[in-house]
Design an enzyme around this catalytic site. Structure first.
Site, mmCIF file in Angstrom:
data_model
loop_
_atom_site.group_PDB
_atom_site.id
_atom_site.type_symbol
_atom_site.label_atom_id
_atom_site.label_comp_id
_atom_site.label_asym_id
_atom_site.label_seq_id
_atom_site.Cartn_x
_atom_site.Cartn_y
_atom_site.Cartn_z
ATOM 1 C CG ASP A 14 -1.765 1.318 1.371
ATOM 2 O OD1 ASP A 14 -2.413 1.594 0.455
ATOM 3 O OD2 ASP A 14 -1.675 1.663 2.643
ATOM 4 C CG ASP A 16 -1.759 7.599 0.320
ATOM 5 O OD1 ASP A 16 -0.531 7.575 -0.312
ATOM 6 O OD2 ASP A 16 -2.609 8.151 -0.102
ATOM 7 C CB CYS A 105 -9.184 -2.170 -9.741
ATOM 8 S SG CYS A 105 -10.101 -0.691 -10.336
#
Ligand code: ZN
Length: 193
Positions: A14, A16, A105
């Site tokens: 990931d 952030d 997504c």
């Protein structure tokens, strides 16, 4: 043929709250600040034989807060900052949607990792997802691999909500730094057993 034999594992990271400090809906390259260990962790994972791919939900686009063009600039800066520290990721995938778009997504849906697995010949079952959201470790589970929660970014708040989830993370780590060490060890154990 052949392709099946050369499949490699990946760690999907990931962005952030995992690789960079979380700013709510980061919309400008100037807001990017890497965690001190980000580049080192990427290199550690690559050295251990993983592809390292960033997968990020960027619903700020669907919400009209910034454009795909803005995101391109943000990712260029992000890659430049990593490069300054000697790290290169294999790819970046983003989802520009919100849940209501019902796309394939948006994490924890597997669209981005499926695309990554095609582009880089990845074995998802041997792969990991690391992030500060329940969505991240659920993605790991949904793709048939493994999911790890980190307690940076929104991680601590998310950890409190895990109790309501049927599926738990494989591990909860203080930061990506601990998660990378965990993955290298876990992967070694799998190979040896
Ligand atoms: Zn999407």
């Amino acid at each position: 043929m052949g392709k099946q034999y050369n499949k490699c594992p990946a760690v999907f990271l990931d962005r952030d709250g995992t690789l960079i400090y979380d700013k709510n809906y980061l919309s400008s390259p100037s807001q990017i600040k890497l965690y001190s260990y980000a580049a080192e962790c990427i290199n550690k994972l690559k050295k251990a034989g993983f592809k390292v791919i960033v997968v990020t939900n960027q619903s700020g686009i669907a919400r009209g807060m910034f454009t795909i063009k803005d995101l391109d600039k943000i990712h260029k800066k992000f890659l430049d900052l990593l490069k300054e520290q000697g790290a290169v990721v294999d790819g970046i995938y983003f989802c520009p949607h919100i849940d209501e778009d019902k796309c394939k997504c948006r994490k924890p849906k597997i669209g981005m990792v499926v695309q990554g697995s095609k582009d880089f010949n990845i074995d998802l079952k041997k792969s990991y997802v690391v992030g500060d959201s329940i969505r991240d470790y659920l993605l790991g589970f949904n793709m048939g691999g493994k999911g790890i929660l980190v307690l940076t970014g929104h991680g601590k708040k998310q950890q409190k909500k895990i109790i309501q989830e049927k599926i738990k993370p494989l591990a909860i780590c203080r930061s990506l730094n601990q998660a990378a060490n965990f993955i290298v060890r876990d992967n070694k154990n799998v190979k040896e057993s």
